[in-house]
Scaffold this motif. Structure first.
Motif, short mmCIF file in Angstrom:
data_model
loop_
_atom_site.label_atom_id
_atom_site.label_comp_id
_atom_site.label_asym_id
_atom_site.label_seq_id
_atom_site.Cartn_x
_atom_site.Cartn_y
_atom_site.Cartn_z
N GLY A 1 6.62 -1.64 5.02
CA GLY A 1 6.08 -1.70 6.38
C GLY A 1 4.90 -0.79 6.61
O GLY A 1 4.65 -0.37 7.76
N LYS A 2 4.15 -0.49 5.55
CA LYS A 2 2.99 0.39 5.71
C LYS A 2 1.94 -0.23 6.62
O LYS A 2 1.38 0.45 7.50
CB LYS A 2 2.40 0.69 4.32
N VAL B 1 6.38 11.80 8.23
CA VAL B 1 7.13 10.77 7.53
C VAL B 1 7.70 9.79 8.55
O VAL B 1 8.32 10.21 9.54
CB VAL B 1 8.26 11.39 6.69
N VAL B 2 7.47 8.51 8.30
CA VAL B 2 7.99 7.45 9.16
C VAL B 2 9.03 6.67 8.38
O VAL B 2 8.73 6.10 7.32
CB VAL B 2 6.86 6.52 9.65
N VAL C 1 5.06 6.46 4.77
CA VAL C 1 6.01 5.46 5.22
C VAL C 1 7.11 5.30 4.18
O VAL C 1 6.84 5.14 2.98
CB VAL C 1 5.32 4.11 5.49
N SER C 2 8.35 5.35 4.66
CA SER C 2 9.52 5.13 3.81
C SER C 2 10.40 4.07 4.44
O SER C 2 10.46 3.95 5.68
CB SER C 2 10.31 6.43 3.61
N GLY C 3 11.06 3.31 3.60
CA GLY C 3 12.04 2.36 4.10
C GLY C 3 13.41 2.99 4.22
O GLY C 3 13.58 4.20 4.01
N ARG D 1 13.26 7.39 -2.17
CA ARG D 1 12.95 8.21 -3.34
C ARG D 1 11.46 8.17 -3.65
O ARG D 1 10.84 9.21 -3.95
CB ARG D 1 13.76 7.74 -4.53
N LEU D 2 10.85 6.98 -3.59
CA LEU D 2 9.41 6.87 -3.88
C LEU D 2 8.57 7.60 -2.83
O LEU D 2 7.54 8.18 -3.16
CB LEU D 2 9.01 5.40 -3.95
N ALA D 3 9.01 7.55 -1.59
CA ALA D 3 8.28 8.29 -0.55
C ALA D 3 8.34 9.79 -0.81
O ALA D 3 7.34 10.51 -0.64
CB ALA D 3 8.86 7.95 0.82
N SER D 4 9.49 10.28 -1.23
CA SER D 4 9.61 11.71 -1.53
C SER D 4 8.76 12.07 -2.75
O SER D 4 8.17 13.16 -2.80
CB SER D 4 11.07 12.07 -1.75
N GLU D 5 8.69 11.17 -3.72
CA GLU D 5 7.86 11.42 -4.89
C GLU D 5 6.37 11.45 -4.53
O GLU D 5 5.58 12.13 -5.21
CB GLU D 5 8.12 10.36 -5.96
N THR D 6 5.98 10.75 -3.48
CA THR D 6 4.59 10.80 -3.03
C THR D 6 4.24 12.20 -2.55
O THR D 6 3.14 12.71 -2.83
CB THR D 6 4.36 9.78 -1.90
N LEU D 7 5.15 12.84 -1.84
CA LEU D 7 4.92 14.23 -1.43
C LEU D 7 4.80 15.14 -2.64
O LEU D 7 3.96 16.04 -2.68
CB LEU D 7 6.06 14.70 -0.52
N SER D 8 5.62 14.89 -3.64
CA SER D 8 5.54 15.69 -4.86
C SER D 8 4.21 15.47 -5.57
O SER D 8 3.63 16.41 -6.14
CB SER D 8 6.72 15.35 -5.79
N TRP D 9 3.72 14.25 -5.56
CA TRP D 9 2.43 13.96 -6.19
C TRP D 9 1.30 14.72 -5.49
O TRP D 9 0.40 15.25 -6.14
CB TRP D 9 2.17 12.46 -6.15
#
Length: 453
Positions: free
Chosen positions: A221-222, A384-385, A352-354, A361-369
């Motif tokens: 839903g980005k 974070v949405v 944006v996270s679902g 998990r992928l949204a949290s990994e984006t912050l880590s990136w």
């Protein structure tokens, strides 16, 4: 005066301290007034043919007349020192009457000096004349900064403030039924909504602000969040807001926004040297049914070259001249060249996270990136949405997802499920449920707060 003639209460100098006059009051001699005419002689302290009357000083600066028709009466005030007959300075005392100073003393009935209120001596002090003038002419208001300018006469100052009519509910019905006599104002919910709108509408300065919407996974839903945020900002703010589809692949931003786009971002890059006014730029954006401008990406499947960093920078050079807020609907590839230009221009990011396990998990990994690439500043201001608008009813505990992201960023917003958003078609704010509409408004207010900080 002989000792036999002394009265009780008199001093050795022939002065009577407390004996009253025939009328029961002692005449008091006050400095600063014209000498009073008295029967049988002149005012005390004024020279006549026989010389000045002798005055003895009191420790407090007052004195009494030593001889003459007003002998024994009090003289209030401070004597003025004048040259004596011997050519030296001095004041009158009991032993040297010839050194008596002369001054304009006057006589008035009253009490001895210890019971008589002090009276002013000499000309009024600085400021007293201003007070007198103010008392006589109070029509002009005193201001330390001088006269007020005409700009001080504002409507807020001059008009009587009244509560605005309620916008809905039983309060509005009561207001209409009583012809405006009973005005209870708006409910708490309406006041909160107005406070959010006030936060959204603040000025952001002269520089253009850039807000990329990120996600490393498609389908969360980005683009929906980009459209909701952009339409809410454009509806409330008075300046210009545009959303740019910077997806290097086929983007769908123009499909979710009202209106149709006849040109794309790549065509704007091609014609960028010919665009020198907002009227010309308007031919490249879509804005039908909404104040949000949308710059679409290529939809032609035959296009071989993707939208890259050079194209994005060329577009932003034009948008800097005409827009205050630019939303960037980015792609899923964090290592693509266009992402480098997007993050370098970013003032804050919306991640944006679902509501599923892999999406969170992928949204949290984006912050880590971002942290791994030294963009701690963006992580500190990231919002974070958690988008639940596309579906619900899963066994995932969304509250745990919220708790996780709250440990990494300051702000987390959850957009609830909404049937209109789940359709995947053009978004109209009027068709949203109140919960989704409120969530979009809160998101817009939080974004503006970050832009201000």
């Amino acid at each position: 005066m002989t000792p036999e003639q002394k009265k009780p209460g008199q001093t050795e100098a022939g002065l009577q301290d407390d004996a009253p006059d025939d009328d029961g009051q002692d005449p008091v001699i006050v400095p600063g007034e014209e000498p009073a005419d008295v029967p049988g002689g002149k005012a005390a302290g004024v020279s006549d043919a026989d010389g000045p009357a002798a005055v003895l000083e009191d420790p407090d600066g007052a004195g009494v007349v030593a001889d003459g028709p007003w002998a024994g009466q009090w003289v209030a005030g401070t004597p003025v020192t004048v040259p004596t007959d011997a050519g030296r300075q001095g004041t009158a005392d009991a032993d040297n009457p010839s050194s008596l100073q002369t001054s304009s003393w006057s006589v008035q009935p009253g009490l001895p000096p210890e019971q008589t209120p002090p009276m002013p001596v000499g000309p009024p002090a600085d400021g007293d004349e201003d007070e007198v003038a103010t008392d006589r002419s109070s029509t002009r208001r005193a201001h330390d900064a001088g006269p007020e300018p005409a700009a001080a006469l504002t409507a807020d100052r001059l008009l009587t403030k009244t509560n605005r009519p309620p916008v809905g509910g039983w309060r509005k019905w009561l207001y209409a039924a009583t012809f405006g006599y009973l005005n209870l104002g708006d409910s708490e919910k309406v006041r909160i909504q107005r406070a959010l709108e006030h936060r959204i509408g603040v000025r952001l300065g002269e520089r253009t602000r850039y807000i990329p919407i990120l996600s490393r996974k498609g389908g969360v839903g980005k683009t929906t969040v980009t459209t909701l945020l952009g339409m809410t900002l454009a509806e409330i703010r008075e300046d210009r807001v545009i959303a740019v589809d910077a997806n290097p692949d086929r983007g769908t931003l123009s499909d979710r926004s009202p209106g149709s786009a006849d040109h794309t971002a790549r065509q704007l890059v091609h014609d960028r040297f010919a665009v020198d006014s907002f009227a010309q730029l308007s031919n490249y954006v879509a804005r039908d049914g909404s104040r949000l401008d949308v710059l679409a990406s290529d939809t032609d499947p035959t296009v071989a070259q993707a939208f890259d960093e050079v194209d994005y920078r060329a577009v932003t050079e034009i948008l800097d001249r005409y827009y205050s807020v630019v939303l960037t609907d980015s792609g899923t590839g964090m290592v693509h060249s266009v992402m480098k230009g997007t993050l370098e221009k970013a003032d804050t990011v919306v991640l944006v996270s679902g509501g599923s396990v892999d999406e969170a998990r992928l949204a949290s990994e984006t912050l880590s990136w971002l942290e791994a690439h030294d963009r701690h500043d963006l992580v500190a201001k990231a919002i974070v949405v958690i988008n639940m608008s596309s579906g619900g009813g899963s066994l995932v505990d969304v509250s745990q997802i919220e708790e996780h992201f709250q440990s990494r960023v300051r702000t987390v917003v959850k957009i609830p499920y909404d049937r209109h958003l789940a359709e995947g078609s053009r978004i109209e704010l009027a068709k949203l449920r109140p919960a989704a509409r409120t969530a979009a408004t809160e998101l817009a207010a939080l974004v503006v707060d970050e832009l201000q900080s």
